[in-house]
Every structure is written in structure tokens, then in C-alpha cells.
Scaffold this motif. Structure first.
Motif, PDB file in Angstrom:
ATOM      1  N   LEU A   1       1.346  -1.213  -0.117  1.00 31.09           N
ATOM      2  CA  LEU A   1       0.577   0.065  -0.171  1.00 31.09           C
ATOM      3  C   LEU A   1       0.955   1.464   0.503  1.00 31.09           C
ATOM      4  O   LEU A   1       0.466   1.974  -1.159  1.00 31.09           O
ATOM      5  CB  LEU A   1      -0.710   0.410   0.819  1.00 31.09           C
ATOM      6  CG  LEU A   1      -2.186  -1.169   1.002  1.00 31.09           C
ATOM      7  CD1 LEU A   1      -2.642  -0.611   2.154  1.00 31.09           C
ATOM      8  CD2 LEU A   1      -3.035  -0.628  -0.223  1.00 31.09           C
TER       9      LEU A   1
ATOM     10  N   CYS B   1       2.492   1.760  -3.387  1.00 29.98           N
ATOM     11  CA  CYS B   1       0.824   2.436  -4.328  1.00 29.98           C
ATOM     12  C   CYS B   1       0.397   3.443  -4.247  1.00 29.98           C
ATOM     13  O   CYS B   1       0.863   4.519  -5.582  1.00 29.98           O
ATOM     14  CB  CYS B   1       0.101   1.765  -3.991  1.00 29.98           C
ATOM     15  SG  CYS B   1      -0.237  -0.224  -4.987  1.00 29.98           S
ATOM     16  N   ARG B   2       0.903   4.164  -3.013  1.00 30.79           N
ATOM     17  CA  ARG B   2       0.616   5.467  -2.993  1.00 30.79           C
ATOM     18  C   ARG B   2       1.826   6.555  -2.843  1.00 30.79           C
ATOM     19  O   ARG B   2       1.741   7.727  -2.958  1.00 30.79           O
ATOM     20  CB  ARG B   2       0.032   5.527  -1.661  1.00 30.79           C
ATOM     21  CG  ARG B   2      -1.316   5.059  -1.311  1.00 30.79           C
ATOM     22  CD  ARG B   2      -1.858   4.859   0.491  1.00 30.79           C
ATOM     23  NE  ARG B   2      -1.597   6.958   0.394  1.00 30.79           N
ATOM     24  CZ  ARG B   2      -3.240   7.159   1.305  1.00 30.79           C
ATOM     25  NH1 ARG B   2      -3.364   6.731   2.333  1.00 30.79           N
ATOM     26  NH2 ARG B   2      -2.501   8.452   1.246  1.00 30.79           N
TER      27      ARG B   2
ATOM     28  N   HIS C   1       4.944   8.218  -4.282  1.00 27.14           N
ATOM     29  CA  HIS C   1       5.293   9.175  -6.017  1.00 27.14           C
ATOM     30  C   HIS C   1       6.505   8.055  -6.816  1.00 27.14           C
ATOM     31  O   HIS C   1       7.462   8.036  -5.750  1.00 27.14           O
ATOM     32  CB  HIS C   1       6.094  10.612  -6.024  1.00 27.14           C
ATOM     33  CG  HIS C   1       5.546  11.130  -6.444  1.00 27.14           C
ATOM     34  ND1 HIS C   1       6.720  11.406  -7.630  1.00 27.14           N
ATOM     35  CD2 HIS C   1       4.443  12.183  -7.332  1.00 27.14           C
ATOM     36  CE1 HIS C   1       6.410  12.370  -8.748  1.00 27.14           C
ATOM     37  NE2 HIS C   1       5.697  13.107  -8.593  1.00 27.14           N
TER      38      HIS C   1
END
Length: 58
Positions: free
Chosen positions: A26, A29-30, A32
Motif C-alpha cells: 500500500l 502504491c501511494r 510518488h
């Protein structure tokens, strides 16, 4: 007893590993894109440092 100590310890470790994996995925995925590239470069440098350190040890 339903679960002996070894099974319980294995279950706790497996649950912890699964939670850590989900958190890392997670976070990636978040993140940059530039952060991910910097992380991969830092990991590569860390691996090279450890392999050089291992070779120097007798």
C-alpha cells in the motif's frame, strides 16, 4: 489444548508477515514515482555495501 505453542507462534509470525506485506504494498502504491526510484537505488547501494563487507570478513 487446541493450538500448541509452536503452531501459535507460527500463526502469529505468518499474520505479522502478511500485515507487513500489505502495508509495504500500500505504501508503494501511494508513493510518488520518484520516491520509488530513490528507494530502489538505495536498496541496490545497501546490498552492494553488505556484499563488500561480507567479502572483507575472514
Amino acid at each position: 489444548m487446541l493450538l500448541d505453542q509452536m503452531t501459535l507462534a507460527l500463526l502469529v509470525l505468518l499474520t505479522g508477515f502478511l500485515c507487513a506485506t500489505v502495508v509495504c504494498v500500500l505504501a508503494l502504491c501511494r508513493a510518488h514515482r520518484t520516491d520509488i526510484v530513490a528507494l530502489v537505488r538505495a536498496l541496490a547501494e545497501l546490498v552492494s555495501v553488505f556484499t563488500r563487507y561480507r567479502r572483507k570478513k575472514p
